[in-house]
Scaffold this active site. Sequence first.
Site, mmCIF file in Angstrom:
data_model
loop_
_atom_site.group_PDB
_atom_site.id
_atom_site.type_symbol
_atom_site.label_atom_id
_atom_site.label_comp_id
_atom_site.label_asym_id
_atom_site.label_seq_id
_atom_site.Cartn_x
_atom_site.Cartn_y
_atom_site.Cartn_z
ATOM 1 N N HIS A 1 40.915 43.411 28.586
ATOM 2 C CA HIS A 1 39.836 43.523 29.586
ATOM 3 C C HIS A 1 38.517 44.051 29.315
ATOM 4 O O HIS A 1 38.559 45.103 28.828
ATOM 5 C CB HIS A 1 40.192 44.147 30.959
ATOM 6 N N GLU B 1 34.014 43.849 32.593
ATOM 7 C CA GLU B 1 34.110 43.539 33.973
ATOM 8 C C GLU B 1 33.286 44.324 34.771
ATOM 9 O O GLU B 1 32.692 44.296 35.951
ATOM 10 C CB GLU B 1 35.587 43.859 34.484
ATOM 11 N N ASP C 1 44.108 35.678 37.013
ATOM 12 C CA ASP C 1 44.125 37.097 37.213
ATOM 13 C C ASP C 1 45.441 37.542 38.091
ATOM 14 O O ASP C 1 46.593 37.956 37.467
ATOM 15 C CB ASP C 1 42.928 37.545 37.639
ATOM 16 N N ASP C 2 45.135 37.531 39.484
ATOM 17 C CA ASP C 2 46.403 37.994 40.198
ATOM 18 C C ASP C 2 46.503 36.801 41.547
ATOM 19 O O ASP C 2 45.945 37.116 42.363
ATOM 20 C CB ASP C 2 45.782 39.300 40.800
ATOM 21 N N PRO C 3 47.313 35.969 41.289
ATOM 22 C CA PRO C 3 47.358 35.055 42.331
ATOM 23 C C PRO C 3 48.018 35.634 43.588
ATOM 24 O O PRO C 3 47.619 35.230 44.648
ATOM 25 C CB PRO C 3 48.493 33.851 41.771
ATOM 26 N N LYS D 1 46.964 47.241 47.025
ATOM 27 C CA LYS D 1 47.576 45.775 47.506
ATOM 28 C C LYS D 1 48.731 45.319 46.703
ATOM 29 O O LYS D 1 49.154 44.457 47.242
ATOM 30 C CB LYS D 1 46.133 44.993 47.283
ATOM 31 N N LYS E 1 41.661 50.848 46.298
ATOM 32 C CA LYS E 1 42.301 50.032 47.085
ATOM 33 C C LYS E 1 42.905 48.834 46.704
ATOM 34 O O LYS E 1 44.046 48.472 47.427
ATOM 35 C CB LYS E 1 41.250 49.801 48.325
ATOM 36 N N HIS F 1 44.826 34.700 31.535
ATOM 37 C CA HIS F 1 44.801 36.026 31.877
ATOM 38 C C HIS F 1 45.421 35.841 33.239
ATOM 39 O O HIS F 1 44.934 35.578 34.212
ATOM 40 C CB HIS F 1 43.084 36.473 32.009
ATOM 41 N N HIS G 1 37.020 38.708 31.460
ATOM 42 C CA HIS G 1 35.951 38.861 32.433
ATOM 43 C C HIS G 1 34.827 38.842 31.659
ATOM 44 O O HIS G 1 34.059 37.762 31.806
ATOM 45 C CB HIS G 1 36.105 40.272 32.893
#
Length: 765
Positions: free
Chosen positions: A623, A626, A700-702, A429, A425, A354, A645
């Site tokens: 997904h 979550e 997920d999102d490094p 990012k 938000k 993921h 998740h």
Amino acid sequence: MYCHFSSNVFFIFTSAKSKCFENESHSHLHVGRHLLTSQYSLPGNPVTKHGHIDLRTSMDGKYKEIAEELFSRSLAESEMRSAPYEFPEESPIEQLEERRHRLERQISQDIKFEPDILLRAKQDFMKTDSATDLEYMKEQSQAPKELYPERELVPEREYQRVTISGEEKCGVPFTDLLDAAKCVVKALFIREKYISLSMQSFCRTTARYLQEELGGRPLDLNTFEEMPESSVSADATVHPPVSETHPYEVLDPASMPPGLGYTCKMVDGVVHVYTQNSSELDLPYPDLQEYIADMNMMMALIINGPVKSFCYRRLQYLSSKFQMHILLNEMKELAAQKKVPHRDFYNIRKVDTHIHASSCMNQKHLLRFIKRAMKKYPGEIVHVEQGRGQTLSEVFESMNLTAFDLSVDTLDMHADRNTFHRFDKFNSKYNPIGESILREIFIKTDNHVEGKYFGHMIKEVMADLEESKYQNVELRLSIYGRSRDEWDKLAEWAVKHKVYSDNVRWLVQVPRLFDVYHTKKQLSNFQEMLENIFMPLFEVTVNPSSHPQLHLFLEHVVGFDSVDDESKPEHHIFNLDSPKPVNWTEEDNPPYSYYLYYMYANMTVLNHLRRQRNLNSFVLRPHCGEAGPIHHLVSGFMLSENISHGLLLRKAPVLQYLYYLAQIGIAMSPLSNNSLFLSYHRNPLPEYLSRGLMVSLSTDDPLQFHFTKTIKIQGIKEKTYIRVAYRFETLCEELNLITQAVRSEELETVEEQGSLCMGAGPARR
């Protein structure tokens, strides 16, 4: 020995050989099975032995009412508060090791004149857990050899087991066990039906128990053939073969499968394929009415009181049993782990299941790439604004920034506490320095430079993975469904820039953003979005030469994902009254289950068509769970091979137990959850792991959550064969419990019918 806990229940610690491999004789599955008996049988339709379980009952109407009531509840409630998880302190490994070394020196001094006994003592030493064992070894060393023949070494696959004896092994009355077992078995059969229809993989151990114990139809498990065991030693270093040519270089249409001349048309949201004489191909897909009925039944099942109590007790038992296993076998697992040559956490193969391609790099990597691009390509036109091209240097000049001014803090892409429960938000990012134009230039595949910078950056990540040799990822790329040519552009980006690695496979994620595109007049109805997503895939399957680059790209795509903020309220209930996709012209977004069903239905038809052409098939791995309502996990259980998740399973014991029995993969990301929906110390991953759910750690999102240069692809390392054997045997015990309960009622029903026939015979004569 045994420890007495009650009049009927005992915990027995035994040592026996592991039966951890499924390819051994099926007789292993029948060891220790005893039919559960009772003097009473419940009314209702029992599961028959020789036929398929009837999933349709007179309660369908009631199920529908319950499901609609659950669907209509407000989804805007705040996150349920629960007590923080408490974890026992770690074992004092250093103290244990120090004590073992001290004991080893003592043994060596006592028997230094007897080398053979010393050798045997050292071999058995890692199994020494108490002073009693030490005294026993001393006695053996001091006694004459003829009085104490050499003790046979314990086979290395032995470990201490915990078993329960007694009539009521599950701790609930037999009638409650029977009700719960019937519901659980029905749910497992529902999942097996949809998974086999779509050519996804279903747990073979679970399938074997459903087939052998309940005597139903042979389950269709030929989707993935079992690979024969390799004769190469398990300790040997194995690397994938290096291809002589790049996989994207073979663009010759003559080398591709020939076209079939079929035509494709979407009807009611599902693609139908027609031959040249206009006859429709027999490509199965799920019936909508049957799917809605199954979903309603599943929704009623998860709120059933006795079933919830039963599943909760079994989950608590699994947690306690795991703690007991650790207590008894921790040192044995550690010793066995040390015996494995060459392998540790850093050089075993790990797969990040993921991770999103647009954030697979960390902030420092992105920062250095941007600075390097500003120095190397300052005059390259990268953006068109109002018909006028802008160079890379002009873009940064408009922001009053230079390469010297840029820093990780300036990029401002790390998720912080301000993103908690604020998905809007979090999405912002992804914009470096808060500018969407920089996101378009550097981390998009479709832009003025044709994704050149993004492709180079992905290839740098791939080079890091190849250098580490043991790290693999499944990167997610986006298809939005706004236009029909999105697939061709994505494939052209991958082939043109040769974005490929043996360590990488692709998943295609579809954001659930129909309402946004419909508001912008980019889509007129939901079926148009489905056509944009799936029609190019059917066209390239029927005639690969029509989209040669897409044909090559799809060979390295493994499945589909459905992504978006699950916490957004859903104003529609998916039922038989829901509008068809061609009639969905509302401004409201379709619900999660609506998206998932039509993605699954079209993927199922596509898989059958590609299988006929000997092409690779796809899986559904969305997904799921979550945030948002619990019915997301119901849809995931029915239609998906794996999910990402799964946090909401902690609130639904029935679903959590079903996910365990079906061994559905759950890719969990505690760092991601900590910034979005659930604080780190409340994450249920340790609890899932102790209960035996098939969980993995993913990044997920490094770009948003990591700081280090190298992407740390995390993994949960089950220690050696002992842990694997424990997991397999525990799963078999749970499956045996529920299948034998259903089987016992079948036999009672047959016996009652036989006694009635025998009693009625003489009266008729």
